[in-house]
Design an enzyme around this catalytic site. Sequence first.
Site, PDB file in Angstrom:
ATOM      1  N   ASP A 138       1.222  -4.157   5.964  1.00 12.35           N
ATOM      2  CA  ASP A 138       1.232  -2.530   5.938  1.00 12.35           C
ATOM      3  C   ASP A 138       2.349  -1.631   6.530  1.00 12.35           C
ATOM      4  OD1 ASP A 138       0.267  -0.142   5.407  1.00 12.35           O
ATOM      5  OD2 ASP A 138      -2.276  -0.439   5.664  1.00 12.35           O
ATOM      6  N   ARG A 187      -3.885  -2.056   0.398  1.00 10.04           N
ATOM      7  CA  ARG A 187      -4.432  -1.412   1.900  1.00 10.04           C
ATOM      8  C   ARG A 187      -5.875  -2.389   2.484  1.00 10.04           C
ATOM      9  NH1 ARG A 187      -2.712   4.901   4.074  1.00 10.04           N
ATOM     10  NH2 ARG A 187      -2.112   3.890   5.504  1.00 10.04           N
ATOM     11  N   GLN A 200      -3.052  -6.286   6.011  1.00 15.05           N
ATOM     12  CA  GLN A 200      -2.853  -5.609   6.875  1.00 15.05           C
ATOM     13  C   GLN A 200      -1.533  -5.385   8.154  1.00 15.05           C
ATOM     14  OE1 GLN A 200      -7.196  -5.872   9.686  1.00 15.05           O
ATOM     15  NE2 GLN A 200      -7.284  -3.777   8.222  1.00 15.05           N
ATOM     16  N   SER A 229       0.885   1.860   7.327  1.00 16.49           N
ATOM     17  CA  SER A 229      -0.099   1.734   9.099  1.00 16.49           C
ATOM     18  C   SER A 229       1.252   2.122   9.571  1.00 16.49           C
ATOM     19  CB  SER A 229      -1.086   1.100   8.577  1.00 16.49           C
ATOM     20  OG  SER A 229      -1.803   1.743   8.079  1.00 16.49           O
ATOM     21  N   TYR A 257      -9.690   7.314   0.702  1.00 12.33           N
ATOM     22  CA  TYR A 257      -9.047   8.792   1.165  1.00 12.33           C
ATOM     23  C   TYR A 257      -9.488   9.179   0.951  1.00 12.33           C
ATOM     24  CZ  TYR A 257      -4.263   5.361   1.290  1.00 12.33           C
ATOM     25  OH  TYR A 257      -3.489   3.839   1.197  1.00 12.33           O
TER      26      TYR A 257
HETATM   27  P1  NAD Z   1      -3.194  10.006   5.244  1.00 12.82           P
HETATM   28  O1  NAD Z   1      -1.656   9.900   5.549  1.00 12.82           O
HETATM   29  O2  NAD Z   1      -3.438   9.708   3.352  1.00 12.82           O
HETATM   30  O3  NAD Z   1      -4.082  10.995   5.243  1.00 12.82           O
HETATM   31  C1  NAD Z   1      -4.413  11.510   6.984  1.00 12.82           C
HETATM   32  C2  NAD Z   1      -5.613  12.400   7.114  1.00 12.82           C
HETATM   33  O4  NAD Z   1      -5.491  13.669   6.118  1.00 12.82           O
HETATM   34  C3  NAD Z   1      -6.657  11.423   6.100  1.00 12.82           C
HETATM   35  O5  NAD Z   1      -7.451  10.786   7.811  1.00 12.82           O
HETATM   36  C4  NAD Z   1      -7.445  12.001   4.782  1.00 12.82           C
HETATM   37  O6  NAD Z   1      -9.186  11.953   5.257  1.00 12.82           O
HETATM   38  C5  NAD Z   1      -7.099  13.630   6.163  1.00 12.82           C
HETATM   39  N1  NAD Z   1      -6.984  15.099   5.200  1.00 12.82           N
HETATM   40  C6  NAD Z   1      -6.628  14.984   3.783  1.00 12.82           C
HETATM   41  N2  NAD Z   1      -7.032  16.480   3.660  1.00 12.82           N
HETATM   42  C7  NAD Z   1      -8.053  16.528   4.908  1.00 12.82           C
HETATM   43  C8  NAD Z   1      -7.636  18.410   4.962  1.00 12.82           C
HETATM   44  N3  NAD Z   1      -8.628  19.478   4.106  1.00 12.82           N
HETATM   45  N4  NAD Z   1      -8.436  18.578   6.115  1.00 12.82           N
HETATM   46  C9  NAD Z   1      -8.396  17.873   7.169  1.00 12.82           C
HETATM   47  N5  NAD Z   1      -7.924  16.317   7.029  1.00 12.82           N
HETATM   48  C10 NAD Z   1      -7.888  16.184   5.342  1.00 12.82           C
HETATM   49  O7  NAD Z   1      -4.134   8.758   5.773  1.00 12.82           O
HETATM   50  P2  NAD Z   1      -3.916   7.073   5.849  1.00 12.82           P
HETATM   51  O8  NAD Z   1      -3.323   7.390   7.376  1.00 12.82           O
HETATM   52  O9  NAD Z   1      -2.619   6.241   4.948  1.00 12.82           O
HETATM   53  O10 NAD Z   1      -5.243   6.609   6.141  1.00 12.82           O
HETATM   54  C11 NAD Z   1      -6.406   6.244   4.829  1.00 12.82           C
HETATM   55  C12 NAD Z   1      -7.463   5.963   5.323  1.00 12.82           C
HETATM   56  O11 NAD Z   1      -6.733   4.657   4.791  1.00 12.82           O
HETATM   57  C13 NAD Z   1      -7.992   5.944   6.317  1.00 12.82           C
HETATM   58  O12 NAD Z   1      -9.305   5.409   5.998  1.00 12.82           O
HETATM   59  C14 NAD Z   1      -7.518   4.543   6.949  1.00 12.82           C
HETATM   60  O13 NAD Z   1      -8.389   4.316   7.837  1.00 12.82           O
HETATM   61  C15 NAD Z   1      -7.310   3.637   5.498  1.00 12.82           C
HETATM   62  N6  NAD Z   1      -6.195   2.427   6.030  1.00 12.82           N
HETATM   63  C16 NAD Z   1      -6.371   0.810   5.521  1.00 12.82           C
HETATM   64  C17 NAD Z   1      -6.119  -0.051   6.106  1.00 12.82           C
HETATM   65  C18 NAD Z   1      -6.177  -1.081   5.569  1.00 12.82           C
HETATM   66  O14 NAD Z   1      -7.737  -1.680   4.781  1.00 12.82           O
HETATM   67  N7  NAD Z   1      -5.847  -2.344   5.538  1.00 12.82           N
HETATM   68  C19 NAD Z   1      -4.992   0.598   6.374  1.00 12.82           C
HETATM   69  C20 NAD Z   1      -4.541   1.516   6.282  1.00 12.82           C
HETATM   70  C21 NAD Z   1      -4.604   2.842   6.433  1.00 12.82           C
END
Ligand code: NAD
Length: 376
Positions: free
Chosen positions: A130, A122, A127, A133, A230
């Site tokens: 992805d 990621r 992006q 996402s 994460y």
């Molecule tokens: P994910 O599906 O792994 O998790 C969903 C959310 O659940 C996360 O925000 C996590 O912090 C939260 N979570 C975990 N345990 C928890 C708890 N006990 N209580 C409350 N919340 C909890 O997450 P995702 O949607 O895959 O995104 C993860 C990260 O990756 C984010 O920072 C996102 O911005 C980043 N991201 C980066 C890119 C990129 O740079 N290309 C692309 C997509 C996502």
Amino acid sequence: MKIAVLKEVAGAEARVAATPDTVKAYVAAGHDVVVVKGAGDKATFADALYKEAGATTATTNATAVKTADIVLSVTGGDTKLLTAMKKGAAITGLLNPTDNPKYVAAAAKAGVTAFALEYIPRISRAQSMDVLSSQSNLSGYRAVVEGAGIYGRALPMMMTAAGTIAPAKIFIMGVGVAGLQAIATARRLGAVTTATDVRPATKEQVASLGAKFIAVENEEFKAAETAGGYAKQMSAEYQALQAELTASHIAKQDIVVTTALIPGRDAPILVTKKMIDTMRPGSVLVDLAVERGGNVEGAKPGEIVTTKNGVQIVGHLNWPSRMASDASNMFARNLKAFLPLVTAEDGSFAPDWVDEVIQGAALTRDGAIVNARLKG
Ligand code: NAD
């Protein structure tokens, strides 16, 4: 190169890995594309549209993949299909390598390169590829819309001659890609929206969408994000504090959408039976994490459970497939962005093995399992 587009075989999967638009682009770039009959039917893309875009059709997946250099799929097809492919050819899809080692072993045995799209790093450059996402974004939207449909009352405040309807309260737990879109959707529908996460970076994101952030903001919270962006597994002490805060808040909510995941682990339980007992009849819990064990106690994969106190817990699986047309469009565009990394200048199939995106996604190559995450 020759590209084959599979008809999905996994259960109720309605998505397709290429749309008439992306096929048109592949053909314009000089590739041969074969699409299996009916591949796009459930996503509103009829065979005729693929033909118009320049594809040929095949009657079965096995015939389509025979001469293909690369096979595009959503979920990888079955292991038998791998043996029908050319040695050295590739298949791409959400291959679920951690939970499906048999598939990875079968790909290695068949001499096929398997690219797991969920393993694409990621990083900014990737992006546009992805898939996690693009699909999570739709899931977050759909979770709120379906939750609102099941909730038998209005979401926005309505001031009418017959009286005022108070706005519904929606609480989003987990503010990743799905959670952010869920917040935006809840706000658009006029609900009073709150959200929680363990990663401090989400606080500002929640505020920027006009929702209120609720969390236990102690020292552990300040260090809860991994270098990869994460969430970390939180301590038992933190979870107890979080549960205390959540309990009093949840009792007042009409719809709760949970999306919390921790890479490589079961989803954390955030909503207990005891908390659900305090909710009003007619309230709705939508658990997007049900496939990974669930955030809501009592959630059942693929079912809507009604509790004794009249709360409904929605455990639908494969949310993106419920919006198959849009989800396929996005998935197909993600793949279109990925394909140049496996294409030489003359248009032939030649993965750039030193590229970190290819290295991240490739599970197998030349009969061996090569992925660092699987070997590690
Ligand atoms: P994910 O599906 O792994 O998790 C969903 C959310 O659940 C996360 O925000 C996590 O912090 C939260 N979570 C975990 N345990 C928890 C708890 N006990 N209580 C409350 N919340 C909890 O997450 P995702 O949607 O895959 O995104 C993860 C990260 O990756 C984010 O920072 C996102 O911005 C980043 N991201 C980066 C890119 C990129 O740079 N290309 C692309 C997509 C996502």
